[in-house]
Design an enzyme around this catalytic site. Structure first.
Site, PDB file in Angstrom:
ATOM      1  N   LYS A 170      33.945  14.278  61.635  1.00 19.43           N
ATOM      2  CA  LYS A 170      34.156  15.003  60.385  1.00 19.43           C
ATOM      3  C   LYS A 170      34.883  16.315  60.660  1.00 19.43           C
ATOM      4  O   LYS A 170      35.611  16.820  59.812  1.00 19.43           O
ATOM      5  CB  LYS A 170      32.793  15.282  59.760  1.00 19.43           C
ATOM      6  CG  LYS A 170      32.810  15.930  58.399  1.00 19.43           C
ATOM      7  CD  LYS A 170      31.374  16.195  57.945  1.00 19.43           C
ATOM      8  CE  LYS A 170      31.331  16.948  56.630  1.00 19.43           C
ATOM      9  NZ  LYS A 170      29.985  17.514  56.389  1.00 19.43           N
ATOM     10  N   GLN A 171      34.644  16.858  61.850  1.00 18.46           N
ATOM     11  CA  GLN A 171      35.108  18.217  62.124  1.00 18.46           C
ATOM     12  C   GLN A 171      35.094  18.462  63.628  1.00 18.46           C
ATOM     13  O   GLN A 171      34.530  17.683  64.388  1.00 18.46           O
ATOM     14  CB  GLN A 171      34.166  19.209  61.456  1.00 18.46           C
ATOM     15  CG  GLN A 171      32.743  19.200  62.047  1.00 18.46           C
ATOM     16  CD  GLN A 171      31.706  19.653  61.055  1.00 18.46           C
ATOM     17  OE1 GLN A 171      31.109  18.830  60.383  1.00 18.46           O
ATOM     18  NE2 GLN A 171      31.515  20.949  60.968  1.00 18.46           N
ATOM     19  N   TRP A 201      25.236  28.109  59.940  1.00 21.26           N
ATOM     20  CA  TRP A 201      25.913  28.634  61.127  1.00 21.26           C
ATOM     21  C   TRP A 201      27.289  29.172  60.769  1.00 21.26           C
ATOM     22  O   TRP A 201      27.885  29.916  61.536  1.00 21.26           O
ATOM     23  CB  TRP A 201      26.008  27.563  62.219  1.00 21.26           C
ATOM     24  CG  TRP A 201      27.013  26.457  61.954  1.00 21.26           C
ATOM     25  CD1 TRP A 201      27.235  25.806  60.782  1.00 21.26           C
ATOM     26  CD2 TRP A 201      27.933  25.897  62.907  1.00 21.26           C
ATOM     27  NE1 TRP A 201      28.215  24.855  60.938  1.00 21.26           N
ATOM     28  CE2 TRP A 201      28.662  24.891  62.237  1.00 21.26           C
ATOM     29  CE3 TRP A 201      28.214  26.144  64.250  1.00 21.26           C
ATOM     30  CZ2 TRP A 201      29.655  24.125  62.871  1.00 21.26           C
ATOM     31  CZ3 TRP A 201      29.190  25.377  64.880  1.00 21.26           C
ATOM     32  CH2 TRP A 201      29.902  24.379  64.190  1.00 21.26           C
ATOM     33  N   ASP A 202      27.786  28.804  59.593  1.00 20.21           N
ATOM     34  CA  ASP A 202      29.098  29.281  59.145  1.00 20.21           C
ATOM     35  C   ASP A 202      29.213  30.787  59.344  1.00 20.21           C
ATOM     36  O   ASP A 202      30.251  31.296  59.749  1.00 20.21           O
ATOM     37  CB  ASP A 202      29.304  28.952  57.654  1.00 20.21           C
ATOM     38  CG  ASP A 202      29.154  27.475  57.338  1.00 20.21           C
ATOM     39  OD1 ASP A 202      28.298  26.828  57.959  1.00 20.21           O
ATOM     40  OD2 ASP A 202      29.889  26.978  56.462  1.00 20.21           O
ATOM     41  N   GLU A 211      29.126  16.119  61.686  1.00 24.03           N
ATOM     42  CA  GLU A 211      28.094  15.437  60.905  1.00 24.03           C
ATOM     43  C   GLU A 211      28.385  13.959  60.682  1.00 24.03           C
ATOM     44  O   GLU A 211      27.683  13.300  59.919  1.00 24.03           O
ATOM     45  CB  GLU A 211      27.875  16.181  59.584  1.00 24.03           C
ATOM     46  CG  GLU A 211      27.251  17.551  59.820  1.00 24.03           C
ATOM     47  CD  GLU A 211      27.050  18.354  58.547  1.00 24.03           C
ATOM     48  OE1 GLU A 211      27.694  18.037  57.535  1.00 24.03           O
ATOM     49  OE2 GLU A 211      26.255  19.319  58.577  1.00 24.03           O
TER      50      GLU A 211
END
Lengths: 715, 715
Positions: B546-547, B309-310, B440
């Site tokens: 994580k993000q 998806w980046d 994640e």
């Protein structure tokens, strides 16, 4: 041949490996088959030429443990002879295995030579299976002959688990049939036995061998262990005979059947099945405190020969009620591996407590799929539950104080570490998020009902015994404080148990009702078991059960449930359960019996009890389903006899299947042995030993005493 | 050397493998380094003797794409010479790569021989890493020389993915510096180039080579492809020179910088970093409709050279706004793999819809850990979102009708299949259970806020365009019915979005608040990134990110959020976010800028933009973080410039960092190119091409037209 606990590591590969993943699987070793024999007939040799072998008959005598096999064998040159093989694994001396051959030529006269040489470790099955439940053989064993020992002796060692075991055998010296013992050493320095004689049609010659199998020992100093063991063979196979040892073992079986048999009048197929089940259970149980009962017994390497919750929840009741000394040894296995469980908790990042492995032989986690492995944390409470069950029935306070309490405490600590207090729907609760319950068609859920009830029970047990034993009886190094116990009690009291108030149904887990129901009936039969035909996530996203999950709660904690509650739960979960796990049907049978669904109870029970003797799942070749065998016994005792065992009172509410005239079994309760004979409309209870006790049948209280040992109770 | 899309399969092992698990990982191939050269100096040979090599200088000229390297080389016998290596990958002819060597002896006179022979496939790095994010080289390529071709030519093939590629090179014929072209064939029938000359101290001799690299082709008929390609070399490297090709490529770079450069006045380090980022992005982007942008660009084989998806969420905005033709080609990659996505949905058991792979090169799932792979279903909506973004900005209706709508429709169908209507807290909702969101450090949750918002958007898009295009414009074979569209609209309207009414915070997922908070500050620095130091479940069970996850929603859908809402979300999630993913900080920077947290915005942005040039995570050796590079551009445009791009209106609300005097960039919007120059207190907007358009700055409406191309707007 499988030896309980003799295993090797099998390195596990992962597409993505994260911290804390086990490096190794643990797989029970498949040793050579001690029944193997090589036969030469004149110039024909079974090791070289293709002898045609027809298995005419195969028979297990469950009263003695003797396996009787008759083979009709034809050589390429059309010489035919019968071979009878009789074998048994001794229960009186657990290190002894006996095998006896009888050779009867039918159509020729000539020289026959029998050669017994096991110069290989049997890895020959080479199963190839896509079934994740089947283990491949590890194949890392080494077999060394021990020279100059008078008889063929082997040291079998594993490279990775660093275990060794000694095997030796001798030809029977006590009978005339083996007049000369002739051991030999071949060119490869392999040792064996051979005997040559001249045979006539119809003549019968017998050859008897006793194997002695040493204990599993570390590879370090393997030769020392070997020498010590071989020096002690007088205790095992010397100065005795195949028949003596068979008799001694049969004697133990006789005692076993006296106390453990279940006699069913009116249902011969079920009668055979249940006896086969009890036979396998008894033969598979570890008795050395360092082994438990593999999920496949000792009949295959499915599930790696590892130990699961199957032992504590599905098999232990049978042992606790009929062979409490074995039950204790099985619990001691968990005590001896408590240290590993504590290590695992610490390694996972918890400050205290014990995290028992979901599947293991040596105490460390062997599951390569943690979603349906480590995350099944309920095993911790399952073990604590088993400790309590054993204690409640045996009153073995010595075990409880010394070992059992420590198990209960450390597992309770795990729940306090992994779970937490939180607001749910505006109220303070203790929650246990991110777990997998017994049903493996769900994973990583929040507040699994079974897990939470079991954790609640576990926490209350810890608190109860901490308070009962107090500072004086609890070792200082356990660091139990009043604060800790108070917190455990609070957590238990506030335990979140998801429940649908409208449907009056216990919910398998939080959010369970949001999932769409899977329509099991619309799935083609060829796609069962679903786990082999669907991506796990396709199952996790739907209401579909592999096995009893919430229904386990109704089985294990029937108290406090109304009949309506049990029925509502049953009617909710039964239609979405595939019973793809062999642990399911017996449990459904028990709950069905309790709510008077007699036909369903009987159908489920029949299927559970027939699992292996009838090979219902077409996979008994990978080994028996030991948990299912144990659960089938529970099906009779908890289901049809309807026993409920509270800490303070024992009661029966029988629901006998229509087809049965009567069922008869013994239970050991509070140092008494009781014989129950249950008819359609009455129960006889007879005190066989002990000081007597009170119990109740359908709320009617009765008491058996040495003076008045037999009570009949009609209903 | 990496060629986008040239990959091989790498078989994946699983401890327990279930149905639907990918058999293979996909890993980009590491080809030989075309800069490799062998040099003989008198009787010393760099291939045999140990030449000491000191890299004196290394320089990337981002204006031309030329890499300039200076090495000082000393032979064992102490002969020293300088070697200058200049190289570039052409942007004007994507098949061309140039390398030029200059040799300058410093302390000797003698014979020098230069040999260029690539007789190996370079698999020599042999990275050993415990880091799951690093891929091992696959090493299954075969290199064959193509004989009789006049110049060294190779066919490189892979065994498992069945791909082939042709590489050939020729020495430069256009300059005097290579007076004689001398190709040779060695004893192994390997073809190369060599040249020998007599050198004096201080003299300089240059050697120039142009490589031509064919398209990836199937292994079947590889030789036919090779012959065709080699016959067409006139189009690539014949009748041209290193310098001509460098100039032509530099021309393309110049155009790129004209339209895509971001000029920052007042922050030279950030200026360099952002240019480096844009350079890498532009160089990595697939332009053939069959490749996208690997997560590590074309600079390493981390994450296998796969597409995530980046591309759509973190990199595509840059291309859509500055190079829409490339943006379209990247989206066409998704269109061409839609068939695979549909296959995957069907194989998973869904009746219709498309399930895009979480990570892939060829369109099929390559993730070996489905919890943080396939279960990240949001990728489907991410791709639909990107289609809409491209359309909104470019108004490319042809693409939308022909290809984009089909992507939007099939992904929307996926949500209808995977999600379902259900009662939540007594109200009817559409729920999407058992998914993993962007973060994640959580997995397999119910109703992830980001996923559900994106699915809602996706469903509404499908409905919007289905209704807009109607029966006439939608191909019959798509089988769109009014019922289906109505159901999509209902699902979108009833989409469950978990929200804490008391704290006024968007909840990352249902039950998120039940999890205990992880105290990030109390964790030792050595244990970051947490995924390498904790079992995943230890992270899943806690509130730790994580993000950016829910914060992604505030970044992508700022409309309709009050400042208080954005602040509440930010203050809730920022303290529990480790930013262990490089996709996190730029997003936090954007949201921080929007809520006037200027210093935090700048700090997060700086760290994001410096990720690779400064090697902030100490892992740029495994490749650049392409998503982070793209997100850094978004940090400027969405964050500091504060653009918000609604379907019907474009606006800016700048928050320039204190240190910056001004930032200048161009965007292409609705067939116009606008140059923005943003100062601390004013914005200049200048129409560079196109018919002009209206937009607003801090709610003040302005309009640029060819007649009145420049507007200044103070605030």
């Amino acid at each position: 041949m499988f030896i309980n606990g003799f295993f090797d590591y099998n390195q596990v590969s992962y597409g993505e490996k994260y911290r804390g993943y086990p490096d190794n699987d643990q797989v029970i070793n498949r040793l050579f088959d001690p029944r193997y024999i090589r036969i030469k007939v004149e110039d024909e040799d079974s090791a070289v030429d293709h002898f045609q072998v027809v298995n005419v008959d195969k028979n297990l005598d469950m009263q003695t443990g003797l396996v009787h096999e008759l083979f009709s064998i034809t050589t390429p040159e059309n010489r035919n002879f019968n071979l009878v093989v009789e074998s048994f694994a001794s229960l009186s001396k657990q290190n002894v295995y006996g095998v006896k051959y009888a050779i009867i030529p039918t159509n020729f006269e000539g020289d026959i030579e029998l050669i017994k040489l096991h110069d290989y470790v049997n890895q020959s099955t080479h199963q190839q299976s896509e079934d994740v439940r089947v283990n491949q053989d590890v194949g890392q064993m080494q077999l060394d002959f021990i020279p100059d020992n008078g008889q063929p002796s082997y040291l079998v060692t594993t490279f990775r688990s660093q275990q060794g075991i000694i095997l030796t055998y001798q030809a029977d010296q006590a009978t005339d049939s083996n007049p000369e013992i002739d051991y030999f050493e071949d060119d490869n320095h392999h040792y064996g036995y051979h005997s040559k004689y001249h045979a006539k049609p119809g003549s019968q010659k017998e050859f008897e061998f006793l194997f002695s199998i040493g204990d599993i020992h570390p590879l370090v100093n393997a030769r020392m262990y070997a020498d010590q063991y071989l020096a002690s063979l007088d205790n095992y196979i010397r100065n005795t005979s195949f028949n003596s040892e068979l008799m001694a073992s049969a004697q133990v079986w006789q005692t076993f059947w006296l106390h453990s048999d279940v006699k069913i009048d009116g249902d011969p197929v079920i009668q055979s099945c249940i006896r086969f089940n009890l036979f396998e259970l008894n033969q598979s149980a570890g008795r050395d405190e360092f082994t438990s009962i593999p999920a496949k017994g000792l009949t295959g390497n499915g599930y790696g020969g590892q130990f699961f919750w199957d032992t504590e929840i599905f098999m232990l009741p049978f042992f606790v009620y009929t062979e409490p000394t074995i039950a204790k040894k099985l619990l001691m296995y968990r005590y001896h591996t408590l240290q590993m469980a504590k290590e695992q908790a610490s390694d996972f990042g918890l400050e205290k407590g014990a995290m028992y492995a979901w599947r293991t032989i040596n105490g460390y986690e062997a599951s390569a799929y943690w979603l349906a492995g480590m995350a099944q944390f309920h095993i911790n409470a399952d073990i604590a539950f088993a400790v309590e069950q054993y204690y409640t029935i045996t009153n073995d306070e010595d075990f409880l104080k010394k070992d059992g309490f420590e198990i209960i405490l450390e597992t309770a600590r795990f729940w306090m570490q992994y779970g937490n207090f939180a607001q749910v729907n505006g109220k303070r609760h203790f929650v246990i998020n991110r777990v997998t319950g017994p049903d493996e068609y769900s994973a990583l859920v929040d507040n699994n009902y079974y897990t939470n009830v079991m954790a609640q029970f576990n926490l209350r047990l810890a608190a109860k015994y901490a308070e009962k034993f107090g500072d004086t009886d609890i070792p200082v190094q356990l660091n139990v404080t009043g604060e800790e116990i108070a917190e455990m009690k609070e957590a238990a009291d506030l335990m979140y148990l998801p429940y649908d108030q409208e449907k009056n149904v216990k919910l398998q887990f939080q959010n369970f009702e949001q999932l769409p129901k899977m329509s099991i009936s619309s799935i083609d039969q060829s796609r069962f078991p679903l786990l082999l035909h669907y991506h796990p996530l396709m199952l996790y996203r739907a209401q579909v059960n592999k096995q009893a999950d919430t229904i386990m709660v109704d089985y294990m904690f029937p108290q406090g449930n109304t009949q309506d509650q049990l029925k509502a739960d049953y009617d909710f979960y039964e239609p979405i359960t595939t019973h793809d796990s062999s642990l399911s049907k017996a449990i459904y049978a028990i709950v069905a019996a309790r709510i008077d669904r007699d036909q369903q109870a009987y159908d489920f029970f029949s299927q559970a009890v027939k699992t292996d003797l009838i090979d219902l799942h077409h996979n008994t070749k990978n080994g028996i389903h030991a948990g299912s065998l144990g659960a089938a016994w529970s099906g009779i005792v908890y289901g049809f006899a309807g026993i409920v065992n509270n800490a303070d009172h024992f009661s029966l509410e029988p629901h006998l299947p229509d087809a049965w005239n009567c069922v008869k079994f013994r239970l050991q309760l509070h140092h008494c042995e009781l014989l129950f004979t249950i008819y359609q409309d009455q129960v006889e209870v007879e005190l066989m030993s002990g000081k007597g006790m009170a119990l109740s049948v359908y709320n009617k209280k009765i008491k058996v005493t040495p003076e008045d040992p037999k009570q009949i109770c009609q209903y």
